[in-house]
Enzyme design. Structure first.
Site, mmCIF file in Angstrom:
data_model
loop_
_atom_site.group_PDB
_atom_site.id
_atom_site.type_symbol
_atom_site.label_atom_id
_atom_site.label_comp_id
_atom_site.label_asym_id
_atom_site.label_seq_id
_atom_site.Cartn_x
_atom_site.Cartn_y
_atom_site.Cartn_z
ATOM 1 N N TYR A 166 32.981 48.186 40.155
ATOM 2 C CA TYR A 166 32.561 46.947 39.499
ATOM 3 C C TYR A 166 32.000 47.246 38.099
ATOM 4 O O TYR A 166 32.314 46.547 37.126
ATOM 5 C CB TYR A 166 31.506 46.317 40.409
ATOM 6 N N LYS A 170 33.455 45.856 34.649
ATOM 7 C CA LYS A 170 32.613 44.955 33.860
ATOM 8 C C LYS A 170 32.358 45.488 32.448
ATOM 9 O O LYS A 170 32.245 44.711 31.497
ATOM 10 C CB LYS A 170 31.295 44.693 34.592
HETATM 11 N N1 LIG Z 1 25.954 36.210 40.927
HETATM 12 C C1 LIG Z 1 25.487 37.114 40.101
HETATM 13 O O1 LIG Z 1 24.281 37.426 40.067
HETATM 14 C C2 LIG Z 1 26.423 37.812 39.165
HETATM 15 C C3 LIG Z 1 25.910 38.867 38.401
HETATM 16 C C4 LIG Z 1 26.731 39.478 37.473
HETATM 17 C C5 LIG Z 1 28.032 39.054 37.343
HETATM 18 N N2 LIG Z 1 28.508 38.048 38.135
HETATM 19 C C6 LIG Z 1 29.896 37.672 37.943
HETATM 20 O O2 LIG Z 1 30.007 36.269 37.866
HETATM 21 C C7 LIG Z 1 31.298 35.874 38.333
HETATM 22 C C8 LIG Z 1 31.147 34.782 39.381
HETATM 23 O O3 LIG Z 1 30.513 35.341 40.520
HETATM 24 P P1 LIG Z 1 29.700 34.492 41.601
HETATM 25 O O4 LIG Z 1 28.389 35.166 41.747
HETATM 26 O O5 LIG Z 1 29.767 33.066 41.292
HETATM 27 O O6 LIG Z 1 30.524 34.847 42.937
HETATM 28 P P2 LIG Z 1 31.467 33.978 43.849
HETATM 29 O O7 LIG Z 1 32.034 34.909 44.872
HETATM 30 O O8 LIG Z 1 30.746 32.772 44.332
HETATM 31 O O9 LIG Z 1 32.585 33.485 42.836
HETATM 32 C C9 LIG Z 1 33.742 34.217 42.547
HETATM 33 C C10 LIG Z 1 34.928 33.305 42.749
HETATM 34 O O10 LIG Z 1 36.114 33.988 42.350
HETATM 35 C C11 LIG Z 1 37.136 33.662 43.256
HETATM 36 N N3 LIG Z 1 38.161 34.722 43.232
HETATM 37 C C12 LIG Z 1 38.049 35.972 43.716
HETATM 38 N N4 LIG Z 1 39.177 36.654 43.491
HETATM 39 C C13 LIG Z 1 40.008 35.816 42.826
HETATM 40 C C14 LIG Z 1 41.319 35.961 42.301
HETATM 41 N N5 LIG Z 1 41.995 37.115 42.433
HETATM 42 N N6 LIG Z 1 41.883 34.908 41.664
HETATM 43 C C15 LIG Z 1 41.207 33.733 41.535
HETATM 44 N N7 LIG Z 1 39.959 33.549 42.041
HETATM 45 C C16 LIG Z 1 39.374 34.586 42.670
HETATM 46 C C17 LIG Z 1 36.445 33.558 44.596
HETATM 47 O O11 LIG Z 1 37.197 32.844 45.546
HETATM 48 C C18 LIG Z 1 35.122 32.918 44.217
HETATM 49 O O12 LIG Z 1 35.150 31.508 44.339
HETATM 50 C C19 LIG Z 1 31.981 37.131 38.839
HETATM 51 O O13 LIG Z 1 32.808 37.656 37.817
HETATM 52 C C20 LIG Z 1 30.833 38.067 39.069
HETATM 53 O O14 LIG Z 1 31.193 39.424 39.017
HETATM 54 C C21 LIG Z 1 27.737 37.418 39.036
#
Ligand SMILES: NC(=O)c1ccc[n+]([C@@H]2O[C@H](COP(=O)([O-])OP(=O)(O)OC[C@H]3O[C@@H](n4cnc5c(N)ncnc54)[C@H](O)[C@@H]3O)[C@@H](O)[C@H]2O)c1
Length: 307
Positions: A166, A170
């Site tokens: 990851y 990232k």
């Molecule tokens: N939540 C946090 O604290 C956090 C921190 C740093 C980065 N992020 C990043 O933010 C983004 C959103 O994460 P989140 O926390 O909302 O998680 P989440 O799992 O709720 O959302 C991710 C979404 O992406 C979809 N997805 C996964 N693979 C896919 C694909 N191949 N094609 C299309 N859709 C796909 C999933 O179905 C899901 O709805 C991600 O990139 C994550 O790495 C989140």
């Protein structure tokens, strides 16, 4: 300040069926954008799939008077990226905004991580963002307008145990942004990166309930919306969580030139404090800025005029 709106703009939000992406899609639509709600609909590790997550968000947008269509393609293939772009063009005629948000997790220490899990995470986060951005790039160049958001993480910027896959993906996105900014400049294509921190299914097992409450996804959404707005900044890495916003950046120390006799591993070790001294550190705007500093520092020290 006047309200920031997206009327007449067409936005793609990947992974918008839940978590952070859903909040972006809802807020963009509520402020006038037509939105392609993309989501594969699988589990957090990327397995499975389905249409209900994206459909539910589209229903919510349409019921509140907004415009949205669902798309269920995976960002992880070039065909998926093209199909997502096509959904926007077929339904709304163009693409102005792409929010690359879709993501999965497959955490394990590097020692125990299977290469399949390493590269699957890269395929969704890094390749996925490339596929969706590549699919719209020429179109944005031709129309002379584009706003691209990429999603990084503190894990990529600074590291996190168990997330080598990851983290690599990232931080790769930051590199992607750095060059796309340069190439998109004259076409008013702006590229920014969000580093969110929010309570979603990705993080809910890691935090206490009171922390999860403070970190509601909605506390991040405003930051993302600004990054894809008409007057967006360019090349920003915006950290956002719990309503707190901060900017991350890469700085380089001025460095020192070592005389020929000191250009040895021992010489580098002996001068380590001066090499790494942060006073006067700079945030470069392109790779060649670094080259210029290395050369001018050497030339100054050697008394050479580079012209
Ligand atoms: N939540 C946090 O604290 C956090 C921190 C740093 C980065 N992020 C990043 O933010 C983004 C959103 O994460 P989140 O926390 O909302 O998680 P989440 O799992 O709720 O959302 C991710 C979404 O992406 C979809 N997805 C996964 N693979 C896919 C694909 N191949 N094609 C299309 N859709 C796909 C999933 O179905 C899901 O709805 C991600 O990139 C994550 O790495 C989140």
């Amino acid at each position: 300040m006047s309200e920031i709106r997206y009327d007449g703009r067409v936005a793609i939000v990947t992974g918008a069926g839940g978590g952070l992406g859903k909040t972006y899609a809802l807020m963009l639509a509520s402020r006038g954008a037509s939105v392609v709600v993309n989501d594969l609909g699988g589990a957090s590790d990327g397995t499975g799939g389905g249409s209900s997550m994206a459909d539910e968000v589209v229903k919510q947008i349409n019921e509140s008077g907004g415009k949205a269509v669902a798309n269920y393609d995976s960002v992880a293939s070039p065909e998926g990226g093209e199909a997502i772009c096509k959904a926007a063009v077929d339904n709304f005629g163009k693409v102005d905004i792409v929010v690359n948000n879709a993501g999965i997790l497959r955490d394990k220490s590097f020692l125990k991580m299977e290469l399949e899990d390493f590269f699957r995470v890269i395929a969704v986060h890094l390749d996925g963002s490339v596929h969706c951005t590549k699919a719209v790039w020429e179109l944005m160049r031709d129309q002379g307008y584009g706003r691209i958001a990429l999603t990084t993480s503190s894990s990529g910027l600074y590291g996190n145990f168990g997330q080598a896959n990851y983290s690599a993906a990232k931080m790769g996105l930051v590199g992607l942004m750095n060059t796309l900014v340069i190439e998109g400049l004259k076409y008013d294509i702006r590229v920014n990166t969000l580093s969110p921190c929010a309570a979603t299914r990705m993080t809910e097992d890691l935090m206490k309930p009171e922390v999860l409450e403070l970190l509601a996804p909605a506390s991040v959404t405003a930051g993302l919306l600004y990054l894809v707005s008409e007057d967006a900044p360019n090349r920003a890495i915006l950290a956002a969580g719990g309503g707190t916003f901060a900017r991350a950046a890469i700085y380089e120390t001025p460095g020192i030139h070592l005389k020929e006799e000191d250009c040895t591993p021992e010489g580098v070790a002996a001068h380590w404090d001066a090499i790494t001294a942060t006073e006067g550190q700079t945030e470069y705007q392109s790779g060649s800025d670094q080259t210029v500093n290395l050369l001018t520092t050497a030339a100054r020290s050697l008394g050479i005029d580079l012209g």
